[in-house]
Design an enzyme around this catalytic site. Structure first.
Site, PDB file in Angstrom:
ATOM      1  N   LYS A  69       0.839  -1.201   0.000  1.00  0.00           N
ATOM      2  CA  LYS A  69       0.000   0.000   0.000  1.00  0.00           C
ATOM      3  C   LYS A  69       0.874   1.252   0.000  1.00  0.00           C
ATOM      4  O   LYS A  69       1.869   1.334   0.728  1.00  0.00           O
ATOM      5  CB  LYS A  69      -0.909  -0.022   1.228  1.00  0.00           C
ATOM      6  CG  LYS A  69      -1.900   1.138   1.320  1.00  0.00           C
ATOM      7  CD  LYS A  69      -2.785   0.962   2.552  1.00  0.00           C
ATOM      8  CE  LYS A  69      -3.817   2.067   2.667  1.00  0.00           C
ATOM      9  NZ  LYS A  69      -4.701   1.860   3.848  1.00  0.00           N
ATOM     10  N   SER A 119      -9.380   1.921   2.843  1.00  0.00           N
ATOM     11  CA  SER A 119      -8.458   2.678   2.009  1.00  0.00           C
ATOM     12  C   SER A 119      -7.400   1.806   1.316  1.00  0.00           C
ATOM     13  O   SER A 119      -6.664   2.293   0.463  1.00  0.00           O
ATOM     14  CB  SER A 119      -7.741   3.723   2.871  1.00  0.00           C
ATOM     15  OG  SER A 119      -6.985   3.092   3.908  1.00  0.00           O
ATOM     16  N   SER A 122     -10.131  -0.258   6.891  1.00  0.00           N
ATOM     17  CA  SER A 122      -9.455  -0.174   5.606  1.00  0.00           C
ATOM     18  C   SER A 122      -8.776  -1.453   5.127  1.00  0.00           C
ATOM     19  O   SER A 122      -8.240  -1.479   4.027  1.00  0.00           O
ATOM     20  CB  SER A 122      -8.417   0.952   5.648  1.00  0.00           C
ATOM     21  OG  SER A 122      -9.065   2.190   5.800  1.00  0.00           O
TER      22      SER A 122
END
Length: 317
Positions: free
Chosen positions: A14, A83, A107
């Site tokens: 990420k 996210s 997330s």
């Protein structure tokens, strides 16, 4: 690491984790030199075990709510969640069997559910957040998204502090957290629970207050982290991110400290309720409903919020 336990494993990371040799944008348009930093501890641990970083995966802006361009590989008309949008999508699309994500509300668990992969949010603090662009340090938790449970376990052994394999004696007693918390889920999600024959456990009767408190502390801590950037680059922040920072500036330090201290009380209440009812594992919908259509929203994080607030471990299948 030719003899490492994860040798040859291809991993997505990420884009809030620093990786040596790759820029970090945190899903934003801020100058990359502003966000630069030493490689994240989790990335270094994976690499030392033989894993290979395939590349960065898309994050919402600063791991909050403003989505990136990633779509859901199960159905391109829908959001992959957030996210950790790109990490879930990369695993679901078969680009890599494992990806690093983070969770500050929902997330990891929500995008894993929306994209049909395994998501693991360990207990708060089990995996180091060093080298990760922070959102709210009281809740930020490094998590994993994977194509199956085996990959989660193999990576968790490398990443989690004081990992141990627990003995399982017989089938665990399942408990469903009943009350206002569960009422946030859709009828379809609740129908699945009805067939489990699980014990109902009263939990999170004050869910509305808990939801509000979590977001207040998150915005407070986010505003403090962005104090070095926001005054200079406010015009580069997207509307909902900028709004959260401004909201955080209005939260008093005393209120934030009170909410922060209350996390342990929430965790204790969950443990007490489970112990009193003889429940080993709580079972609940991973999300309030299916992945929304369109790219404007990453979905509702309400079902994940209290577990993150309490710092408890969660896995979604």
């Amino acid at each position: 690491a030719p003899n490492g336990p994860l040798r040859g494993l291809v991993v997505g990371v990420k884009d809030i984790f620093h990786v040596d040799g790759l820029p970090t944008t945190a899903g934003s348009t801020l100058p990359v030199e502003e966000l630069a930093g030493p490689e994240a501890a989790a990335v270094s641990l994976l690499r030392s075990a033989g894993a290979v970083v395939l590349g960065k995966t898309v994050s919402t802006e600063f791991a909050l709510v403003e989505p990136g361009p990633t779509r859901n590989p199960r159905n391109l008309a829908h959001t992959p969640g957030g996210s950790s949008s790109g990490s879930a999508a990369a695993v679901a699309a078969g680009h890599c069997p494992l990806a690093l994500g983070s969770q500050t509300i929902g997330s990891v668990i929500r995008p894993a559910a929306f994209c049909g992969v395994v998501g693991y949010k360990p207990s708060y603090g089990r995996i180091s957040t060093a080298g990760v662009v922070p959102l709210a340090e009281s809740f930020d938790t490094v998590g994993l998204l994977a194509s199956n449970v085996s990959w989660v376990e193999r990576a968790a052994v490398v990443l989690c502090a004081w990992w141990r394999r627990g003995a399982v004696n017989g089938s665990p007693v399942l408990g469903i957290p009943d009350g206002p918390y569960l009422e946030q889920a859709s009828e379809e999600a609740l129908r699945v629970l009805d067939g489990l024959g699980a014990t109902r456990v009263a939990l999170f009767e004050d869910i509305e207050m808990l939801n509000a408190a979590h977001r207040r502390l998150l915005s407070f801590e986010m505003a403090r982290h962005h104090a070095r950037w926001f005054p200079r680059f406010a015009d580069r922040y997207r509307p909902r991110t900028a709004g959260a920072i401004r909201d955080g500036l209005a939260v008093a330090a005393d209120e934030a400290a009170q909410i922060r201290a209350g996390r342990a009380n929430v965790r204790a209440r969950v443990h007490e309720a489970m112990d009193a009812s003889g429940v080993d594992v709580g079972v609940c919908p991973a999300a309030s409903g299916p992945a929304p259509q369109g790219q404007e929203s990453t979905g509702d994080p309400s079902m994940q919020l209290p577990w993150t607030h309490a710092g408890l471990p969660v896995v979604t299948l």
